[in-house]
Design an enzyme around this catalytic site. Sequence first.
Site, PDB file in Angstrom:
ATOM      1  N   ASP A   7     -73.126 -42.942  66.399  1.00 19.46           N
ATOM      2  CA  ASP A   7     -71.720 -43.480  66.706  1.00 19.46           C
ATOM      3  C   ASP A   7     -72.004 -44.885  67.267  1.00 19.46           C
ATOM      4  O   ASP A   7     -73.035 -45.297  68.260  1.00 19.46           O
ATOM      5  CB  ASP A   7     -71.248 -42.442  67.927  1.00 19.46           C
ATOM      6  CG  ASP A   7     -69.882 -42.771  68.403  1.00 19.46           C
ATOM      7  OD1 ASP A   7     -69.058 -42.605  67.628  1.00 19.46           O
ATOM      8  OD2 ASP A   7     -69.684 -43.199  69.471  1.00 19.46           O
ATOM      9  N   GLU A  61     -71.753 -45.664  62.005  1.00 17.57           N
ATOM     10  CA  GLU A  61     -70.548 -45.919  62.309  1.00 17.57           C
ATOM     11  C   GLU A  61     -70.377 -47.300  63.055  1.00 17.57           C
ATOM     12  O   GLU A  61     -70.771 -47.469  64.068  1.00 17.57           O
ATOM     13  CB  GLU A  61     -69.785 -44.969  63.358  1.00 17.57           C
ATOM     14  CG  GLU A  61     -68.137 -45.106  63.459  1.00 17.57           C
ATOM     15  CD  GLU A  61     -67.725 -45.170  64.910  1.00 17.57           C
ATOM     16  OE1 GLU A  61     -68.506 -45.217  65.891  1.00 17.57           O
ATOM     17  OE2 GLU A  61     -66.582 -44.925  65.005  1.00 17.57           O
TER      18      GLU A  61
END
Lengths: 457, 569
Positions: free
Chosen positions: B212, B254
């Site tokens: 993330d 990401e």
Amino acid sequence: MSEPFRAAIADYLGRQRWFAGGAARIREVHPLPWLSPPEHEPRVRVELVTVAAEPADSVYCVPMSYYSAEHPPYEHALVGTCVDAEGNTWTAYDALHDRAAVRWLVDGFATEAAAGGLRYHVTGELRLPDDVSSLVLTGEQSNTSLVIGEDMLLKVFRKVQPGRNPDIEVHAALQHAGSHEVAPLRGWVATDSGPPGGYDIAMLQDFLRTATDGWTYARASVRDLLAEGDLYADEVGGDFAGEAERLGVTVARLHTDLARVLPTVRWGPEQLAALSLRLRRRLREAIAELPELAEHAGTLERAYADLGEIEHPVPAQRVHGDLHLGQALRAVDGWRIIDFEGEPAKPLAERTAPDSPVRDLAGMFRSFDYAAHSVALSDAADRQRQHRAAEWAQRNREAFFAGYAAEHGSAGFEQHALLRAYEIDKAVYEAVYEKHHRPSWLEIPLAAVQRLAVVAA
Amino acid sequence: MNHDVGSAEVRSEDPYWFKRAVFYEVLVRSFRDSSGDGVGDLRGLAEKLDYLAWLGVDCLWLPPFYPSPLRDGGYDVSSYTDVAADIGNLEDFKVLVDSSHAHGIRVIVDFVMNHTSDQHPFFQASRNHPEGPYGDFYVWSDTNDRWPEARVIFVDTEQSNWAWDPVRGQYYWHRFYSHQPDLNFANPRVHDAIIEALSFWLEIGIDGFRLDAVPYLYERDGTNGENLPETHEFLRKVRGYVDEHYPGRVLLAEANQWPTDVVDYFGDPEAGGDECHMCFHFPVMPRIFMAVRRQSRYPISEIMAQTPPIPDSCQWGIFLRNHDELTLEMVTDDDRDYMWAEYATDPRMKANIGIRRRLAPLLDNDVNQMELFTALLLSLPGSPVLYYGDEIGMGDNIWLGDRDGVRTPMHWTPDRNAGFSSATPGRLALPVIMDPVFGYQAVNVEAQLANTSSLLHWTRRMIHIRGQHPAFGLGGFRDLGGSNPAVLAYLREFGDDVMMCVHNLSRFPQPVELDLRAFAGVQPIETLGGVEFPAVGELPYLLTLGGYGFYWFRLRRPQDDPDGGERPS
């Protein structure tokens, strides 16, 4: 050449979109030397066909391929059969539709040598694909374009004229200027014989493989709008204004580049008066062919007379001359402009003479009008549809102009009188064209003339 | 119905499995509740592996399931090496991983390395014992004016990237919410802690991580703190560690940036990619929506033309919808592409796409559009990531707060709680959808399983066709252009496997002429029905498509040159 074969050629010409005027009356067929090696089949050469026309005869470029037997895959390009001096029968095809023949036509670019009565010129580095498989593009009007390999386009000029073809001239000049608004020029071909300098018969340039033309694209947007019951043009998904604005930017850059590399002039009162006179003459010629125009003659002539009032000098330069949505291609990274031959009906000297860039803006504005109303045409009686089509045209015309002005600065283009005069001139030209070629569309330019006459009055 | 845990391993051995995989993002709390407490759990998910294997899913992506105060959907992690108590325990997790593997399904999990929850023991130790071993685990400062170039990402909730901690009496750095302090990657002991946590899950047997918010790991004076070289260096370190000890596992980044910047996260192309194996290609999704809205292929063609090549061993991840709202992070400050401007000025797009919706409601529940979008997702370059429930056209509930509207329970049956849970309906953590169009009585797995013409069966067939053609996962992409701007046509080619995908982005029937000279004489075979279409001839190949229609053709390469003739020398 036997009379039946000559008749077959005349018949073939008569069926082609690139042939101007109905039945062809052939004065002379002048074959150039063979491009293909001896004993090779198909036999390939360029033939120059002189056709009777007014005020002067026209010369057409017709590359032909000959087979000793019929060649069914090319049936759509069959010209006819002929018998040679030895009594052998040959079947002739339009060579541009024949892949085996096209490779002989383009091979000269690789060697840059003279062959088959042709001289090949190459601009810069050129790498022809190993597999010269070609494909004729559909939808073209006055010439024939072929995709060569994956990324080259060979544009073969059909009606040829002495001297440098303006399309080649402008592409070469823009190439020199490093312009991104056109597809790069790779080379061209001219004949050895004929008038001094020969005829330019074809040009080779980069093919914008994934592009589509603006006319198709714009009409899709109009259809989308008209399929909605009651939404405005800016509310439907197919809104074209963003594209129109970017197209305006592209045309502005094109004009800037053209002014940089080709001659510019400034028009004073005499030139404006001459322009006014020219437009009036064209109007009178048009009225003679299309009497419906006569009722507006007074107001239209006054609009032309207004040219005398505009602030001068007016900058003039090389322009596109026949700009419309069909001359704009949308590539993945933006718009490109094609086809710098000018309005086909005009003499060459007039097509290449400096003109106001406003000429091109008027052309594009007329094109937005055409795109909108050609879709709405099926329902001419439905006033709501006509009104919404007009709204589409207005919205995109404004977006185009906003893009143009943002890039170019609007300086010099507040001359509404000039814009109006060019729009009228274009609409009048369109009306005469439609009367002869496409009567069902005549009401589009006629309605425009009427509208412009009201504004002018 | 369950396979035995520990039955034969059926995962492929291919270390590049992720290049051909179909991913499925599943929220554990919303998939299946096995305990009847109203919250989906790991055992419930394991119960549904037969369904996922039947659908053709190759890899599950589990968003964070760690212990968390749940102030940011679980992305506020308060322990890196445990499972939130409401969804199960570590033993349940091991059972899920083993059982998935037995079904031939891999599992990747979200890992949030940029920051932790302020409840994480690391942070508690750091704020309470500045001189202790965790004192330097976070980014502390006596002032709140350093690194002014770093933008505030959550502008609607945060005013600054600094927050005051009254316990330690200093400011701490946070790129996201103020309850999520950023870890201090300048401290090598933070590296050790992160790698230790990654190892913990890799040892259990998971197949990789979705990492993330990777662009923000480091801070440096005079920069905006995004995409810094130090950040890439750390990712190389992680990749090296994973490759050495756990080959065949995947790192999916990401990085919500433009493709030209994102490619840096694949690492050095000379080395075949030495950072992340996969990155999300964010702009593809809004472009698909834009293209269909505009009925023009250019929004998609443009972004594909702007997408740089990536190392051979790498792959993009693409998606239509996920658990987040459509992020406009790149829209505001980016004028590199005009599409965003058009996109933001279109009131209808704003009303529907800037907010939290699922695929079906975004597309007015139009099955033709859903199929078109899915066909694009499954055939464009990259590994597709499906979002749970979209395969049956589930709806959403825009009245729920935050992003919960698209996180409601999966609809399994028309029974109580949509078959998701046996709890008293009022006890469900999130309610099932009950409106007349998307309600669970109308839209559920059981009904669509029974109906072979359902969206679910259709999606499965498409996934299976994709699986039969390596061109989709491994092949090149070639835009075919064509005569009609409303039709997007492209080739996917890998060796002898050539797929031609043609999509009508318009609601109206459309013709298109395609230049298929390279395939003269070839008979395209439509893959859904196996029907042979007319052979490619001398003229451009003409196809007609119904509104939102599409074709996937298989093209067999011609064996030899159909023209025969010699080439002039």
